[in-house]
Design a protein around this motif. Structure first.
Motif, PDB file in Angstrom:
ATOM      1  N   LEU A  39      30.517   0.285  -1.750  1.00 36.51           N
ATOM      2  CA  LEU A  39      30.923   0.926  -0.505  1.00 36.51           C
ATOM      3  C   LEU A  39      30.424   2.376  -0.472  1.00 36.51           C
ATOM      4  O   LEU A  39      29.965   2.868   0.563  1.00 36.51           O
ATOM      5  N   ALA A  40      30.493   3.064  -1.607  1.00 37.10           N
ATOM      6  CA  ALA A  40      30.007   4.442  -1.679  1.00 37.10           C
ATOM      7  C   ALA A  40      28.495   4.505  -1.456  1.00 37.10           C
ATOM      8  O   ALA A  40      27.998   5.397  -0.739  1.00 37.10           O
ATOM      9  N   ALA A  41      27.752   3.562  -2.050  1.00 33.45           N
ATOM     10  CA  ALA A  41      26.297   3.552  -1.881  1.00 33.45           C
ATOM     11  C   ALA A  41      25.919   3.332  -0.416  1.00 33.45           C
ATOM     12  O   ALA A  41      25.021   4.011   0.116  1.00 33.45           O
ATOM     13  N   GLY A  42      26.588   2.405   0.235  1.00 32.60           N
ATOM     14  CA  GLY A  42      26.319   2.182   1.653  1.00 32.60           C
ATOM     15  C   GLY A  42      26.664   3.391   2.498  1.00 32.60           C
ATOM     16  O   GLY A  42      25.967   3.708   3.472  1.00 32.60           O
ATOM     17  N   THR A  43      27.730   4.086   2.116  1.00 32.85           N
ATOM     18  CA  THR A  43      28.146   5.285   2.848  1.00 32.85           C
ATOM     19  C   THR A  43      27.100   6.386   2.728  1.00 32.85           C
ATOM     20  O   THR A  43      26.803   7.095   3.702  1.00 32.85           O
ATOM     21  N   ILE A  44      26.511   6.534   1.552  1.00 27.43           N
ATOM     22  CA  ILE A  44      25.457   7.536   1.357  1.00 27.43           C
ATOM     23  C   ILE A  44      24.234   7.203   2.213  1.00 27.43           C
ATOM     24  O   ILE A  44      23.635   8.086   2.847  1.00 27.43           O
ATOM     25  N   VAL A  45      23.850   5.918   2.251  1.00 32.15           N
ATOM     26  CA  VAL A  45      22.716   5.509   3.080  1.00 32.15           C
ATOM     27  C   VAL A  45      22.984   5.839   4.549  1.00 32.15           C
ATOM     28  O   VAL A  45      22.106   6.355   5.255  1.00 32.15           O
ATOM     29  N   CYS A  46      24.197   5.549   5.012  1.00 32.67           N
ATOM     30  CA  CYS A  46      24.540   5.852   6.407  1.00 32.67           C
ATOM     31  C   CYS A  46      24.484   7.356   6.675  1.00 32.67           C
ATOM     32  O   CYS A  46      24.008   7.799   7.727  1.00 32.67           O
ATOM     33  N   ALA A  47      24.982   8.152   5.734  1.00 31.74           N
ATOM     34  CA  ALA A  47      25.005   9.607   5.916  1.00 31.74           C
ATOM     35  C   ALA A  47      23.606  10.194   5.984  1.00 31.74           C
ATOM     36  O   ALA A  47      23.379  11.195   6.666  1.00 31.74           O
ATOM     37  N   LEU A  48      22.650   9.576   5.294  1.00 31.86           N
ATOM     38  CA  LEU A  48      21.274  10.091   5.253  1.00 31.86           C
ATOM     39  C   LEU A  48      20.360   9.431   6.275  1.00 31.86           C
ATOM     40  O   LEU A  48      19.200   9.856   6.419  1.00 31.86           O
ATOM     41  N   ALA A  49      20.835   8.397   6.990  1.00 32.91           N
ATOM     42  CA  ALA A  49      19.972   7.562   7.822  1.00 32.91           C
ATOM     43  C   ALA A  49      19.202   8.358   8.871  1.00 32.91           C
ATOM     44  O   ALA A  49      19.806   9.027   9.711  1.00 32.91           O
ATOM     45  N   PRO A  50      17.850   8.271   8.850  1.00 31.82           N
ATOM     46  CA  PRO A  50      17.053   8.955   9.878  1.00 31.82           C
ATOM     47  C   PRO A  50      16.855   8.107  11.135  1.00 31.82           C
ATOM     48  O   PRO A  50      16.510   8.623  12.191  1.00 31.82           O
TER      49      PRO A  50
END
Length: 470
Positions: free
Chosen positions: A90-101
């Motif tokens: 869940l944390a890894a997916g959250t990081i991807v969402c936070a950085l998503a261009p």
């Protein structure tokens, strides 16, 4: 005899475990409501409005897959390692969402979030049996289910604050410390090691059929074309029928084999749960009706929708200790939810911003949520009691599989009803009133059916006090 009080659950012996399990559900649920709140701002920033609805569709699809894998993960890795894996996913997916261009990258993040969140959600329910004494199960089930109500209050507020200033990425970053904290400190509160024997295999065919049914109906509900909605519903129903047929005939399964045997109690409990969840999904449109019919602002309308979740939470907490009256409570819950939806049929379509009109809608939503909440911990406990010892891990995770699938189907059905009746961004007051009236009327059939299934479940039970097994 009443079950032990809240002090026993939150005492030194069980408190850290109870908090960790509750946090597992809360972290998943807060993410659900936070993402729904910030998505308009996300689209304004990175584009991708054509994929707007898929942010929810992909997440729900992945959540079902994650929850379905919970029993296998628990058997293979044990409570501590399984919980940590889910929280880190869940944390890894959250990081991807936070950085998503771009929206495409965001959807990848939402997919990973859904897998981790669905797994964490299911594990938190499943580990109630492993980590707590049976006398504490109703309280613990009430606590973890109440986290949805808490999340409905926290998620929109947290997302709304960041979205208000155009800093939507900050809402994802804000979740990360909590995810990491419970992935390490929280996981250490749980038992280490794993159960003896070979770990159950993931039933990929069953998972695929169930996940595909969710994906199909969710995707079809986005369309404004009636034919697409109808075809989607029929195809999803066929996939569900195929899933049930496979569950009955093969192993491994997603739900205990007892549900398919001559004893009808467990399948009636599952059906009652699913019907109550479907009834609650009308909350998806409550904020929109609140703005357009009751004249509320976005924040106030959002919290009008949260009244249902608050009722669910209050009902669970208030009735969880009444184990000696569990059968009466399960029978009364659907009746109260039915009353709430009937009241919404009359109060919901009223075009008025008066305090009386808003209070009437709020009272109806509170009754609907309370009816679900009062029955919920006793239904969940009954699943654990009716499942045989060898299927206990599966019983715990099956609860969330049923809940997530019913939520996806209920939300899609609400969208289908709205599209068929004439819901749109440009719909006039009359169209919106008609949409609300039809939606509340048709969804009242779900708790009405739950009244029947709960009654038959009670008649099928030969015991008066509910033994530990069967």
């Amino acid at each position: 005899m009443a079950s032990p009080g809240w002090g026993a659950l939150f005492g030194r012996e069980h408190g850290p475990v109870a908090v960790t399990l509750a946090a597992g559900v809360a972290l998943h649920a807060v993410n659900v409501y936070l993402a729904a709140t910030i998505m308009p701002t996300v689209v304004d920033d990175i584009g991708g409005s054509g994929l707007y609805a898929w942010a929810t569709t992909v997440f729900m699809f992945a959540s079902v897959l994650g929850s379905a894998a919970a029993a296998a993960v628990l058997g293979a890795r044990g409570p501590r390692s399984g919980y940590r894996l889910a929280a880190l996913l869940l944390a890894a997916g959250t990081i991807v969402c936070a950085l998503a261009p771009t929206m495409l990258v965001l959807l990848i993040g939402r997919l990973v979030q859904g897998l981790g969140g669905g797994l964490l959600f299911a594990l938190s329910y499943a580990m109630v049996r492993i980590t707590l004494h049976e006398a504490l199960w109703p309280r613990a089930m009430a606590l973890v289910s109440a986290m949805w109500g808490v999340a409905t209050l926290i998620g929109p507020a947290l997302g709304g604050v960041f979205a208000q200033y155009g800093a939507w990425r900050g809402s994802f970053w804000g979740l990360l410390p909590f995810l990491l904290f419970f992935a390490f400190w929280g996981a250490m509160r749980l038992p280490g090691g794993k159960a003896g024997g070979s770990a159950p295999r993931i039933p990929w065919a069953s998972v695929g059929l169930l996940g595909l049914s969710v994906l199909v109906i969710s995707a079809a509900s986005i369309s404004s074309r009636i034919a697409v909605n109808v075809v989607g519903l029929l195809l999803a129903a066929l996939l569900i029928a195929g899933w049930l047929r496979r569950e009955r005939a093969t192993t491994p399964r997603l739900i205990p084999a007892t549900a398919f045997g001559p004893d009808a109690r467990l399948r009636l409990v599952y059906l009652t749960m699913a019907l109550l969840v479907v009834a609650s999904t009308v909350e998806v449109y409550v904020p929109f009706f609140g703005q357009r019919l009751q004249g509320l602002g976005p924040l106030a309308a959002g919290y009008l929708g949260a009244v249902l979740a608050a009722g669910w939470t209050l009902g669970s907490v208030a009735c969880s200790g009444m184990s000696h009256r569990s059968r009466s409570i399960v029978a009364a819950g659907p009746l109260l939810s039915l009353t709430g939806l009937v009241a919404l049929f009359f109060a919901g379509p009223v075009h008025s911003g008066t305090v009386a009109a808003i209070a009437a809608v709020s009272a109806a939503l509170l009754a609907l949520g309370w009816g679900v909440g009062m029955a919920w911990p006793h239904l969940l406990t009954r699943v654990l009691q009716l499942a045989p010892d060898e299927d206990q891990d599966l019983a715990g995770s099956s609860v969330t599989t049923v809940q997530l699938t019913a939520t996806a189907f209920g939300s899609a059905l609400a969208g289908t009803v709205a599209n068929v009746v004439g819901f749109s961004d440009t719909a006039g007051t009359g169209d919106l009133q008609s949409t609300a009236r039809w939606m509340f009327a048709l969804f009242a059939l779900a708790p009405l059916a739950a009244v029947v299934t709960a009654r038959y479940a009670r008649r099928a039970d030969p015991t008066a006090a509910g033994p530990r097994r069967g």
